[in-house]
Scaffold this active site. Structure first.
Site, short mmCIF file in Angstrom:
data_model
loop_
_atom_site.label_atom_id
_atom_site.label_comp_id
_atom_site.label_asym_id
_atom_site.label_seq_id
_atom_site.Cartn_x
_atom_site.Cartn_y
_atom_site.Cartn_z
N HIS A 178 24.57 21.84 72.75
CA HIS A 178 24.19 21.72 74.01
C HIS A 178 25.11 21.04 75.08
CE1 HIS A 178 20.31 22.81 72.17
NE2 HIS A 178 19.92 23.12 73.18
N ASP A 179 25.55 19.96 74.70
CA ASP A 179 26.56 19.06 75.43
C ASP A 179 26.65 17.96 74.74
OD1 ASP A 179 28.35 18.64 77.50
OD2 ASP A 179 26.89 19.08 78.99
#
Length: 465
Positions: free
Chosen positions: A351-352
């Site tokens: 996702h990050d």
């Protein structure tokens, strides 16, 4: 068979659920009315005298471009169907899809389409390195068409590709994920020639020749009508309940524990419905074009009472990808307690790279471990007496309530308050004012879990007839 005491409890459970949602709706309307001037992301809506919550960037972009998307996909479907009717086979159809998709993407993104072409070329080189020479050129054509069409459709959630197309404008994230996928998994081209795993026989290359037959025309039409109904539900929610605006504005910090729970519960339902609409919209158009993509969000958020079923149903295609390419190679059920840490850490980084997402992943793992241990013990325990079954059911309902509470906390930490907000969150709910809300949450989730038991049993009985 349902026992007499289970039949007797059902009306009371339904009555409690009706009362719970009455309180949630009433309180949501009140706090949205009282605090709307302090919230970000509200815009004039199409419902009279109501503002619309478009604070979520993904939903705002999708909603704002829905008409043009529908027009483009409609034209795409007509051209693709006409081309297939003239007898074009897989290779010819892939070229048609490729040209249409590249024209549209070039219009939308200009020179940034180079990212996608670079990824496709990297996949082609990867196949050559792996020595899969028999189908190299044909695979390159199919892969490029598959990749570009995924980019156009934005949500073709095939098992192989997982969720990367959900983030339409995040080129950096898309490229990063592809690099990770190519050089860690080394299996990017399996959509065509070894795509018979997990009991799923549809293949992109074959369905270019012959459209899918799982869904009839009536099924596809009904699927689209259900999507329209869900869209209206979302529009009603965002015009009357400003859950996401509360979350991004930080205003929830100054609310009572009851209102914090209402906002948290609402945010999770908003997120579920948003992804439900995004994925099913693109899946609908894939079905119109004769390509059967796997379903995402097959079960409602409010019908999952354990972590395993929740994550299998939240993003089903990504779950299948993780099972195939990570869970099984890491040892599967033999190393289950260790595997969840590796997989959820990977998902967080995918996702990050943020501490709040890593916190979400590790909290989920902490909550996952005891559930797996209890499940293992329960499977080994055989209960024969009526009282034993009653006790087992009650304990399962209590465990479900605990799991739902933990799941809600993990997701709020990961996507709303962040790890720095954990101490604040606990202090609000463990003080005198927050304890009644905490107790009410637990009772509500206990009742909800028992209702899910009834739903599951009703489905089993219906299938058994």
């Amino acid at each position: 068979m349902t026992s007499s005491w289970q039949r007797k409890e059902l009306p009371f459970l339904i009555l409690y659920a009706v009362g719970f949602y009455f309180i949630i709706i009433r309180r949501s309307l009140q706090i949205s009315h009282d605090h709307y001037t302090k919230l970000y992301g509200l815009r004039p809506g199409w419902i009279a005298d109501r503002l619309n919550d478009v604070s979520d960037a993904q939903w705002r972009n999708f909603r704002g471009n829905l008409l043009i998307l529908t027009l483009v996909f409609g034209i795409f479907a007509l051209v693709a169907t006409a081309s297939r009717s003239y007898g074009l086979k897989a290779k010819g159809m892939s070229i048609v899809w490729l040209l249409l998709s590249m024209a549209y993407l070039s219009y939308l993104h200009g020179a940034c389409i180079v990212y996608i072409l670079s990824i496709a070329s990297a996949n082609y080189l990867l196949v050559k390195v792996c020595g899969r020479t028999k189908y190299v050129f044909l695979l390159w054509i199919f892969n490029l068409a598959f990749l570009i069409c995924n980019r156009v459709y934005g949500g073709y959630p095939f098992f192989l590709f997982g969720p990367k197309w959900a983030y339409l404008d995040n080129y950096r994230g898309t490229f990063r994920w592809h690099i990770c996928f190519n050089f860690v998994v080394l299996r990017m081209i399996s959509f065509g020639y070894d795509y018979h795993w997990a009991g799923h026989d549809n293949r992109f290359d074959l369905e270019l020749d012959t459209p899918q037959k799982t869904y009839s025309v009536q099924d596809v039409v009904w699927y689209g009508l259900r999507w329209i109904f869900s869209l209206m539900l979302m529009e009603t929610m965002t015009h009357f309940f400003y859950y996401n605006a509360f979350a991004i504005s930080g205003t929830w910090k100054y609310l009572s524990p009851l209102d914090i729970f209402v906002i948290g519960y609402g945010v999770l339902n908003f997120m579920w419905l948003k992804f439900f609409l995004l994925w099913r919209y693109f899946r609908f158009w894939s079905l119109v074009n004769g390509i059967e993509a796997p379903e995402n969000m097959p079960r409602c958020l409010n019908n999952c009472y354990n972590l395993e079923s929740f994550w299998k149903n939240w993003h089903a295609s990504f779950n299948k990808w993780l099972v195939r390419y990570m869970y099984i190679p890491l040892g599967g059920t033999q190393r289950k307690l260790l595997n969840v840490w590796v997989i959820f850490t990977f998902v967080a980084i995918w996702h990050d790279l943020e501490w709040k997402l890593l916190s979400w992943a590790w909290l989920t793992c902490i909550f996952f471990v005891p559930e797996m241990m209890v499940k293992s013990a329960a499977n080994a325990l055989k209960v024969e007496s009526s009282f034993g079954k009653f006790l087992c059911r009650e304990l399962s309902a209590v465990a479900g309530a605990i799991t739902i509470t933990c799941l809600m906390v993990a997701n709020l930490v990961g996507f709303v308050i962040g790890p720095s907000g954990i101490n604040w969150f606990l202090s609000r709910f463990l003080q005198k004012e927050g304890l009644p809300t905490l107790g009410g949450m637990f009772i509500t989730f206990y009742v909800g879990t028992k209702l899910m038991f009834h739903i599951s049993e009703a489905k089993k009985n219906a299938h058994g007839r």
